[in-house]
Scaffold this active site. Structure first.
Site, PDB file in Angstrom:
ATOM      1  N   LYS A  45       7.029  35.784 -20.356  1.00 20.07           N
ATOM      2  CA  LYS A  45       6.758  34.549 -21.095  1.00 20.07           C
ATOM      3  C   LYS A  45       7.298  33.315 -20.387  1.00 20.07           C
ATOM      4  O   LYS A  45       6.789  32.228 -20.585  1.00 20.07           O
ATOM      5  CB  LYS A  45       7.300  34.637 -22.517  1.00 20.07           C
ATOM      6  N   LYS A  79      15.945  36.283  -8.866  1.00 18.97           N
ATOM      7  CA  LYS A  79      15.774  34.828  -8.957  1.00 18.97           C
ATOM      8  C   LYS A  79      16.385  34.150  -7.736  1.00 18.97           C
ATOM      9  O   LYS A  79      15.833  33.199  -7.193  1.00 18.97           O
ATOM     10  CB  LYS A  79      16.432  34.300 -10.234  1.00 18.97           C
ATOM     11  N   LYS A 111       5.477  41.525 -13.395  1.00 13.01           N
ATOM     12  CA  LYS A 111       5.573  41.764 -14.835  1.00 13.01           C
ATOM     13  C   LYS A 111       4.972  40.573 -15.597  1.00 13.01           C
ATOM     14  O   LYS A 111       5.127  39.437 -15.169  1.00 13.01           O
ATOM     15  CB  LYS A 111       7.057  41.909 -15.213  1.00 13.01           C
TER      16      LYS A 111
END
Ligand code: ATP
Ligand code: MG
Length: 332
Positions: free
Chosen positions: A197, A111, A194
């Site tokens: 969600k 991140k 990946k």
């Protein structure tokens, strides 16, 4: 019976990746292990969530746990915040985790590398809370997708160190269990990433509550390659490989057999086959989901689950507080 623990954080609507890499496996384990599954609502606020959306996602996640086949009399299902010991032990674990260890966690590093701003201290220390989640229950096994393996390994390191300092009877050292097929379902529009969600990538991601017909469409428009041959080859044909994995995970058919059966087919035909499997899976899950939501039983299930979990967690926390030396009262 060995104990198994897992959780999902409802940072958004649960995905097909969550189902294949996590939920579906929890269900298959619940007959052979003492299963504890919770909704990690503390972990999800490490990144801002709109409160109203979060509440809905929490409820949906419980309903989807049940719809996927978890049974409350076999599996303890509860909300993380209903068992206060998680946060308390999380703090103790943070005091037993080194900065160097947290700095090596790839999820946080990724991140940072992507240049994401506003990263919180909670996100950085999240592996400490996750260690507490697991160690609180003396879990023997933690079934996870590949992305979470490193966090379970950190939990092991912290537990081993703690046991060394304070006594071997402190914590059971857990082991990660990564499924063979479907450990990393990839995004449909970019198979190098990946399926997640929290990425809010509607084209690349199938949500368990997507209209099944829309999900089938997403499969049919999945990015593939120009080689034109159905092969299981994650490096050169990641898109097709991802579809093969999805089909194999959902039907239980071997990867080799899917490849052999489809070797003379075109991509379009193969995609239609996978799309049908996905459409059927979602339709079945959603029919059960609806029944559960309509039954109004979710609160009751969560309350019972929390009561069972608290019994284990409070005993453990007291023991650890005593070992660390932060409580002086004699308690039974
Ligand atoms: P987020 O983007 O918020 O991290 P996520 O979709 O990665 O969400 P998690 O709550 O981090 O979901 O993970 C829940 C469980 O689902 C974990 O066991 C994780 O390993 C598994 N999982 C998540 N994504 C996938 C995927 N694409 N393929 C297989 N397993 C997955
Ligand atoms: Mg994740």
């Amino acid at each position: 019976m060995k104990r198994m623990l897992s959780a999902i954080k409802p940072t958004g609507q649960l995905t097909l990746g969550n189902y294949i890499g996590a939920l579906k496996n929890f269900v298959s384990y619940q007959d052979d292990y003492e299963m504890i599954c919770f909704i990690a609502n503390l972990h999800c606020i490490t990144v801002y969530q709109k409160p109203e959306e979060l509440k809905k996602n929490l409820k949906d996640a419980v309903a989807l746990y049940l719809a996927a086949g978890l049974e409350p009399d076999k599996t303890t299902i509860f909300l993380q915040t209903d068992v206060l010991e998680h946060a308390q032990l999380g703090y103790i674990m943070a005091c037993n985790t080194y900065l160097g260890e947290l700095n090596r966690m790839t999820q946080f590093k990724d991140k940072q590398a992507k240049g994401e701003t506003g990263l919180t201290a909670g996100l950085y220390t999240y592996p400490c809370l996750m260690a507490a989640d697991i160690l609180l229950y003396d879990a023997d096994y933690v079934p996870v997708g590949e992305d979470q393996k490193q966090h379970v390994e950190l939990t092991r390191d912290v537990a081993i160190r703690f046991n060394h300092k304070y006594g071997d009877d402190s914590f059971v050292v857990p082991e990660p269990l990564v499924t063979k097929v479907g450990k990393r379902i990839m995004s449909l529009d970019d198979p190098s990433r990946k399926m997640s969600k929290s990425e809010h990538n509607d084209k690349g991601c199938i949500y368990l509550l997507d209209d099944p017909k829309l999900a089938a469409k997403k499969i049919k428009s999945a990015v593939t390659d120009s080689l034109g041959k159905i092969n299981y080859d994650p490096i050169n044909q990641p898109g097709i490989t991802n579809l093969i994995e999805i089909e194999s995970a959902l039907t239980g058919e071997d990867i080799d057999s899917i490849v052999a059966r489809n070797k003379d087919k075109g991509y379009g035909e193969f995609k239609t086959e996978v799309a049908e499997v996905v459409e059927k899976t979602l339709s079945d899950i959603q029919a059960r989901y609806k029944e559960i939501i309509d039954s109004g039983k979710i609160d009751e299930i969560l309350e019972e689950g929390a009561m069972k979990a608290r019994k284990i967690a409070s005993k453990k926390l007291k023991k650890i507080e005593r070992k660390v030396g932060i409580e002086i009262k004699k308690r039974k």
